[in-house]
Design an enzyme around this catalytic site. Structure first.
Site, PDB file in Angstrom:
ATOM      1  N   ARG A  71       0.849  -1.196   0.000  1.00  0.00           N
ATOM      2  CA  ARG A  71       0.000   0.000   0.000  1.00  0.00           C
ATOM      3  C   ARG A  71       0.884   1.246   0.000  1.00  0.00           C
ATOM      4  NH1 ARG A  71      -4.062   0.070   4.879  1.00  0.00           N
ATOM      5  NH2 ARG A  71      -5.206  -1.486   3.689  1.00  0.00           N
ATOM      6  N   ARG A 139      -2.021   6.631   9.795  1.00  0.00           N
ATOM      7  CA  ARG A 139      -2.095   6.172   8.396  1.00  0.00           C
ATOM      8  C   ARG A 139      -2.127   7.353   7.422  1.00  0.00           C
ATOM      9  NH1 ARG A 139      -4.179   0.922   8.174  1.00  0.00           N
ATOM     10  NH2 ARG A 139      -3.476  -0.256   9.990  1.00  0.00           N
ATOM     11  N   LYS A 222      -4.202   1.236  14.870  1.00  0.00           N
ATOM     12  CA  LYS A 222      -4.136   2.196  13.756  1.00  0.00           C
ATOM     13  C   LYS A 222      -4.772   3.524  14.154  1.00  0.00           C
ATOM     14  CE  LYS A 222      -6.602  -0.637  11.121  1.00  0.00           C
ATOM     15  NZ  LYS A 222      -7.551  -1.257  10.163  1.00  0.00           N
ATOM     16  N   LYS A 224      -6.337   7.229  12.295  1.00  0.00           N
ATOM     17  CA  LYS A 224      -6.688   7.821  10.993  1.00  0.00           C
ATOM     18  C   LYS A 224      -7.069   9.290  11.117  1.00  0.00           C
ATOM     19  CE  LYS A 224      -7.899   3.382   9.132  1.00  0.00           C
ATOM     20  NZ  LYS A 224      -8.912   2.526   8.494  1.00  0.00           N
ATOM     21  N   CYS A 445     -15.530  -2.490  -0.475  1.00  0.00           N
ATOM     22  CA  CYS A 445     -14.152  -2.778  -0.072  1.00  0.00           C
ATOM     23  C   CYS A 445     -13.596  -3.891  -0.959  1.00  0.00           C
ATOM     24  CB  CYS A 445     -14.123  -3.210   1.391  1.00  0.00           C
ATOM     25  SG  CYS A 445     -14.794  -4.862   1.625  1.00  0.00           S
ATOM     26  N   CYS A 451      -8.342 -10.353   0.555  1.00  0.00           N
ATOM     27  CA  CYS A 451      -8.442 -10.008   1.966  1.00  0.00           C
ATOM     28  C   CYS A 451      -8.614 -11.248   2.842  1.00  0.00           C
ATOM     29  CB  CYS A 451      -9.602  -9.046   2.208  1.00  0.00           C
ATOM     30  SG  CYS A 451      -9.740  -8.641   3.950  1.00  0.00           S
ATOM     31  N   CYS A 490     -16.902  -7.910   5.363  1.00  0.00           N
ATOM     32  CA  CYS A 490     -16.917  -8.322   6.774  1.00  0.00           C
ATOM     33  C   CYS A 490     -17.215  -7.098   7.619  1.00  0.00           C
ATOM     34  CB  CYS A 490     -15.587  -8.981   7.163  1.00  0.00           C
ATOM     35  SG  CYS A 490     -14.290  -7.817   7.623  1.00  0.00           S
ATOM     36  N   CYS A 494     -14.345  -1.498   6.153  1.00  0.00           N
ATOM     37  CA  CYS A 494     -13.431  -0.737   5.294  1.00  0.00           C
ATOM     38  C   CYS A 494     -14.172   0.110   4.262  1.00  0.00           C
ATOM     39  CB  CYS A 494     -12.484  -1.679   4.565  1.00  0.00           C
ATOM     40  SG  CYS A 494     -11.433  -2.615   5.674  1.00  0.00           S
TER      41      CYS A 494
HETATM   42 FE1  SRM Z   1      -9.446  -1.598   6.049  1.00  0.00          FE
HETATM   43  C1  SRM Z   1      -8.175  -4.282   7.630  1.00  0.00           C
HETATM   44  C2  SRM Z   1      -8.573  -2.857   3.096  1.00  0.00           C
HETATM   45  C3  SRM Z   1     -10.024   1.409   4.654  1.00  0.00           C
HETATM   46  C4  SRM Z   1     -11.265  -0.695   8.823  1.00  0.00           C
HETATM   47  N1  SRM Z   1      -8.466  -3.259   5.475  1.00  0.00           N
HETATM   48  C5  SRM Z   1      -7.991  -4.248   6.290  1.00  0.00           C
HETATM   49  C6  SRM Z   1      -7.155  -5.258   5.499  1.00  0.00           C
HETATM   50  C7  SRM Z   1      -5.728  -4.818   5.542  1.00  0.00           C
HETATM   51  C8  SRM Z   1      -7.329  -6.743   5.916  1.00  0.00           C
HETATM   52  C9  SRM Z   1      -6.380  -7.322   6.920  1.00  0.00           C
HETATM   53  O1  SRM Z   1      -6.165  -6.734   7.985  1.00  0.00           O
HETATM   54  O2  SRM Z   1      -5.879  -8.403   6.658  1.00  0.00           O
HETATM   55  C10 SRM Z   1      -7.787  -5.060   4.104  1.00  0.00           C
HETATM   56  C11 SRM Z   1      -6.908  -5.428   2.918  1.00  0.00           C
HETATM   57  C12 SRM Z   1      -7.750  -5.979   1.803  1.00  0.00           C
HETATM   58  C13 SRM Z   1      -7.025  -6.200   0.546  1.00  0.00           C
HETATM   59  O3  SRM Z   1      -6.877  -7.368   0.127  1.00  0.00           O
HETATM   60  O4  SRM Z   1      -6.605  -5.236  -0.081  1.00  0.00           O
HETATM   61  C14 SRM Z   1      -8.287  -3.635   4.199  1.00  0.00           C
HETATM   62  N2  SRM Z   1      -9.207  -0.840   4.244  1.00  0.00           N
HETATM   63  C15 SRM Z   1      -8.935  -1.537   3.120  1.00  0.00           C
HETATM   64  C16 SRM Z   1      -9.097  -0.675   1.884  1.00  0.00           C
HETATM   65  C17 SRM Z   1      -8.146  -1.033   0.744  1.00  0.00           C
HETATM   66  C18 SRM Z   1     -10.563  -0.774   1.443  1.00  0.00           C
HETATM   67  C19 SRM Z   1     -10.962  -0.017   0.189  1.00  0.00           C
HETATM   68  O5  SRM Z   1     -11.948  -0.429  -0.385  1.00  0.00           O
HETATM   69  O6  SRM Z   1     -10.348   0.991  -0.188  1.00  0.00           O
HETATM   70  C20 SRM Z   1      -8.863   0.697   2.515  1.00  0.00           C
HETATM   71  C21 SRM Z   1      -7.419   1.084   2.590  1.00  0.00           C
HETATM   72  C22 SRM Z   1      -7.248   2.505   3.034  1.00  0.00           C
HETATM   73  C23 SRM Z   1      -5.824   2.992   3.049  1.00  0.00           C
HETATM   74  O7  SRM Z   1      -5.322   3.414   1.998  1.00  0.00           O
HETATM   75  O8  SRM Z   1      -5.224   3.025   4.118  1.00  0.00           O
HETATM   76  C24 SRM Z   1      -9.387   0.448   3.919  1.00  0.00           C
HETATM   77  N3  SRM Z   1     -10.408   0.081   6.653  1.00  0.00           N
HETATM   78  C25 SRM Z   1     -10.628   1.178   5.878  1.00  0.00           C
HETATM   79  C26 SRM Z   1     -11.597   2.022   6.498  1.00  0.00           C
HETATM   80  C27 SRM Z   1     -12.139   3.319   5.916  1.00  0.00           C
HETATM   81  C28 SRM Z   1     -11.234   4.474   6.218  1.00  0.00           C
HETATM   82  O9  SRM Z   1     -10.137   4.314   6.755  1.00  0.00           O
HETATM   83  O10 SRM Z   1     -11.628   5.594   5.922  1.00  0.00           O
HETATM   84  C29 SRM Z   1     -11.975   1.407   7.689  1.00  0.00           C
HETATM   85  C30 SRM Z   1     -13.084   1.895   8.664  1.00  0.00           C
HETATM   86  C31 SRM Z   1     -12.672   3.057   9.455  1.00  0.00           C
HETATM   87  C32 SRM Z   1     -11.912   2.621  10.667  1.00  0.00           C
HETATM   88  O11 SRM Z   1     -10.715   2.368  10.553  1.00  0.00           O
HETATM   89  O12 SRM Z   1     -12.513   2.512  11.728  1.00  0.00           O
HETATM   90  C33 SRM Z   1     -11.200   0.194   7.784  1.00  0.00           C
HETATM   91  N4  SRM Z   1      -9.621  -2.334   7.937  1.00  0.00           N
HETATM   92  C34 SRM Z   1     -10.471  -1.852   8.906  1.00  0.00           C
HETATM   93  C35 SRM Z   1     -10.420  -2.733  10.046  1.00  0.00           C
HETATM   94  C36 SRM Z   1     -11.215  -2.558  11.372  1.00  0.00           C
HETATM   95  C37 SRM Z   1     -10.491  -1.679  12.292  1.00  0.00           C
HETATM   96  C38 SRM Z   1     -11.134  -1.634  13.666  1.00  0.00           C
HETATM   97  O13 SRM Z   1     -11.060  -0.602  14.310  1.00  0.00           O
HETATM   98  O14 SRM Z   1     -11.671  -2.640  14.130  1.00  0.00           O
HETATM   99  C39 SRM Z   1      -9.538  -3.774   9.702  1.00  0.00           C
HETATM  100  C40 SRM Z   1      -9.152  -4.988  10.564  1.00  0.00           C
HETATM  101  C41 SRM Z   1      -8.166  -4.648  11.621  1.00  0.00           C
HETATM  102  O15 SRM Z   1      -7.570  -3.571  11.666  1.00  0.00           O
HETATM  103  O16 SRM Z   1      -7.985  -5.515  12.478  1.00  0.00           O
HETATM  104  C42 SRM Z   1      -9.065  -3.505   8.369  1.00  0.00           C
HETATM  105 FE1  SF4 Z   2     -11.420  -7.133   4.129  1.00  0.00          FE
HETATM  106 FE2  SF4 Z   2     -13.422  -6.794   5.811  1.00  0.00          FE
HETATM  107 FE3  SF4 Z   2     -11.934  -4.721   5.095  1.00  0.00          FE
HETATM  108 FE4  SF4 Z   2     -13.551  -5.750   3.344  1.00  0.00          FE
HETATM  109  S1  SF4 Z   2     -14.186  -4.805   5.283  1.00  0.00           S
HETATM  110  S2  SF4 Z   2     -11.411  -5.247   2.972  1.00  0.00           S
HETATM  111  S3  SF4 Z   2     -13.521  -7.883   3.857  1.00  0.00           S
HETATM  112  S4  SF4 Z   2     -11.240  -6.446   6.268  1.00  0.00           S
END
Ligand code: SRM
Ligand code: SF4
Length: 598
Positions: A71, A139, A222, A224, A445, A451, A490, A494
């Protein structure tokens, strides 16, 4: 021996080094162990495996089809033509496409272990970085995408770069492992840290000299940050741990209102987890905003939950301390810095301004819709990869990645507008005018096949769902009504589903929980309406809502306003409504009403 916790791994990592260098130097190893994967995230990469192949390989007793996601981060999504071309060329070392992220970054998937160093080094030599794109640190900082030259947006962009610089982690491990010790020269790293605040934070961590903000333990989770300019909430500011909203007098930014404690991750049925919208903290004059951010980040560093990762985000710290207690702690770290009560905030939409617009300096920008943020050449659809490559290569124009995973072609001299349009048309990339308003703003997402956490399809499922939505919207004459639909594979959220009009959250293959009642402005949370909706039933499930909206709406009322007025009576959902579906809520309510009488 029991498995080390993430906190133990960080502490023992020697500045996030671990055994990463040795591991990546050994061609015999096809993948890294879990503890190394924890550290790798801080460097901007995740180990993954191809989940489409997992079952078959398992059956044939083959190891998983390992690869890495990389990333890259760029404050406010700004990327030059040269940097884009470098990402484009790096596709040959990945599965072949670029995935724009909804935090304005870019992901490459399917990078083999032997190629990871070349990919990370390639990104760094372009003047961008992967450092801190993932992991328990700040981030990629989000900023308004539209490059309007009104002074306010330039200040927001500058602030996103200042914040990015302030919160980079400091260990030399990154340069040592990926760049053979070479120092990286980041495009946006022009602003240095403020020594006065450094002295403040040093008191909180004995190891401050090594990494004044993160110390040896980094953050509990993390973190943000996003900046939004009213009335456009494209960065979804209330979903961020820390948000900034500028206040302007006579065209100049005077200061920012800061919001804290947003975040969306939760687990189905686990009542201790839930999404939160951020709350206003205070207003700070412009010259002190980065210091205020550091005081907030270090408050989370010192007070966040380090024993239960599910409750380690700052949203839970704010809940535990209470917003007033949290504010008092932050202010104690900002002696002499004037703050005042947060100003009222008013947002209208999370949408991008798609299409051509003047920048205000004689130049133009064009925001191009990218389906699901996936930059690829589709055999029977838009050739996004070729189109953006040609625009960057032949016209040298910079791009901006939007929080809705679209691409803005920026700084376009009017004389080049026909050339841009011709390249887009040649590669079948349509302008968004003919699309429904719902399609223009919908997001899913990534989910399967990369993922590791996904429970169901998302990026590969939503386009089909939108085709069905489009039919219903056109039939009901609602094609220009902005209705926000988001999907995730899930409950981690995201795709930011919990503040959408309709959020579909994966539970199991082809099964989704349905949340309804967020807002196109991103300022209201949705409540759980149905625990399980099969993918094929989604269109039929939303139809009654759309029909009722059409029948009951008042003139110029959006779906969000109508739902709030008629179904929520202006009340935000209560905490339990993230876990208890509408039918159950209604039954409880009926029970509660019935009992006193009976
Ligand atoms: Fe996310 C984890 C993809 C934005 C909440 N996110 C992941 C992972 C890395 C899965 C993993 O941990 O193994 C995903 C990778 C998937 C893949 O194969 O690419 C993933 N997140 C993404 C992206 C690519 C989704 C998208 O459609 O664009 C976004 C990358 C943003 C970036 O450039 O940094 C992405 N993730 C978000 C957002 C939205 C935002 O940040 O504005 C959220 C919700 C806001 C938040 O953080 O509360 C988000 N991602 C999560 C979470 C839950 C965090 C939590 O507080 O519980 C996880 C899981 C974790 O961290 O344990 C996660
Ligand atoms: Fe993966 Fe769940 Fe984030 Fe979708 S919402 S990219 S399934 S961790």
């Amino acid at each position: 021996m029991s498995k080390a916790s993430v906190e133990e791994i960080k502490l023992a990592s020697n500045g996030l080094r671990g055994d990463l260098a040795e591991n990546f130097a050994d061609p015999a190893l096809t993948h890294v162990e879990d503890s190394e994967n924890v550290l790798l995230k801080f460097h901007g990469s995740y180990q993954q495996d191809d989940r489409d192949l997992r079952a078959a390989r398992n059956k044939e007793k083959q190891e998983k089809a390992w690869s890495f996601m990389v990333r890259s981060k760029m404050p406010g999504g700004r990327i030059s033509a040269q940097q884009w071309l470098i990402h484009h060329d790096l596709c040959v070392l990945s599965e072949g496409s670029l995935r724009l992220t909804n935090r304005q970054g870019i992901q490459l998937h399917g990078v083999l272990k032997g190629n990871l160093k070349a990919v990370i080094a390639g990104i760094c030599r372009s003047g961008l970085t992967t450092m801190g794109a993932c992991g328990d640190v700040v981030r990629n900082t989000m900023a308004p995408a539209a490059p309007l030259k009104d002074g306010i947006r330039q200040d927001a962009q500058l602030l996103s770069e200042e914040l990015s610089q302030r919160f980079l982690w400091r260990s030399a491990a990154y340069a040592d492992i990926w760049l053979d010790g070479e120092k990286i020269d980041l495009d946006w790293a022009q602003v240095d840290v403020n020594p006065a605040v450094r002295a403040q934070t040093a008191a909180h961590d004995a190891k401050a000299a090594e990494d004044p903000i993160y110390g040896e333990k980094y953050l509990p989770r993390k973190f943000k940050i996003g900046i939004a300019i009213e009335p456009q909430n494209d960065v979804d500011v209330f979903s961020q741990d820390l948000g900034f909203i500028p206040h302007v007098l006579d065209g100049a930014v005077q200061g920012y209102t800061l919001t804290v404690g947003g975040g969306f991750g939760m687990s189905h049925g686990q009542l201790t987890t839930r999404p939160f919208l951020a709350q206003p903290l205070f207003y700070v004059p412009r010259q002190h905003v980065v210091d205020a951010a550091e005081a907030i980040v270090t408050t989370q560093r010192d007070h966040g939950n380090r024993t239960e990762r599910k409750n380690a985000r700052m949203k839970y710290t704010v809940q535990t301390m209470g917003i007033d207690g949290f504010r008092t702690e932050v202010l104690s770290r900002l002696p002499g810095i004037p703050t005042s009560p947060a100003k009222p905030l008013n947002f209208a939409t999370v949408e991008d301004n798609l299409g051509w617009h003047p920048q205000g300096d004689g130049l133009l920008f064009c925001a191009v819709y990218v389906s699901m943020g996936r930059i690829t050449d589709r055999p029977d659809g838009p050739q996004y990869l070729s189109a953006f490559n040609e625009i960057a290569r032949d016209l040298g124009l910079p791009f901006i990645i939007t929080p809705n995973t679209n691409v803005i072609i920026a700084e376009v001299p009017p004389a080049l507008q026909p050339a841009v349009d011709a390249i887009l048309a040649k590669h079948g990339v349509p302008h968004a005018d003919g699309m429904t308003a719902t399609r223009r703003v919908a997001h899913a997402c990534v989910a399967l096949p990369t993922c590791g956490l996904s429970l169901s399809e998302s990026e590969r499922a939503l386009p089909g769902v939108l085709d069905q939505f489009d039919l219903i919207l056109r039939e009901l004459g609602l094609e220009q009504d902005p209705i926000l639909v988001r999907m995730t594979g899930c409950p981690n959220g995201c795709g930011r589903p919990y503040n959408a009009d309709f959020g579909f959250v994966g539970r199991a293959p082809n099964k989704y929980a349905m949340f309804v009642g967020g807002s196109i402005a991103g300022d209201r949370l949705a409540g759980l309406e149905q625990k399980v909706v099969p993918l094929a039933d989604i269109p039929a499930t939303i139809r009654p809502y759309l029909e009722a909206y059409k029948a009951e709406r008042q003139p110029a009322e959006t779906f969000s306003h109508w739902f709030g007025r008629t179904r929520q009576n202006g009340e935000a959902p209560t905490p339990e409504q993230f876990h208890i579906e509408l039918a159950e809520r209604s039954a409880r309510l009926a029970g509660a009403k019935a009992s006193p009488e009976g």
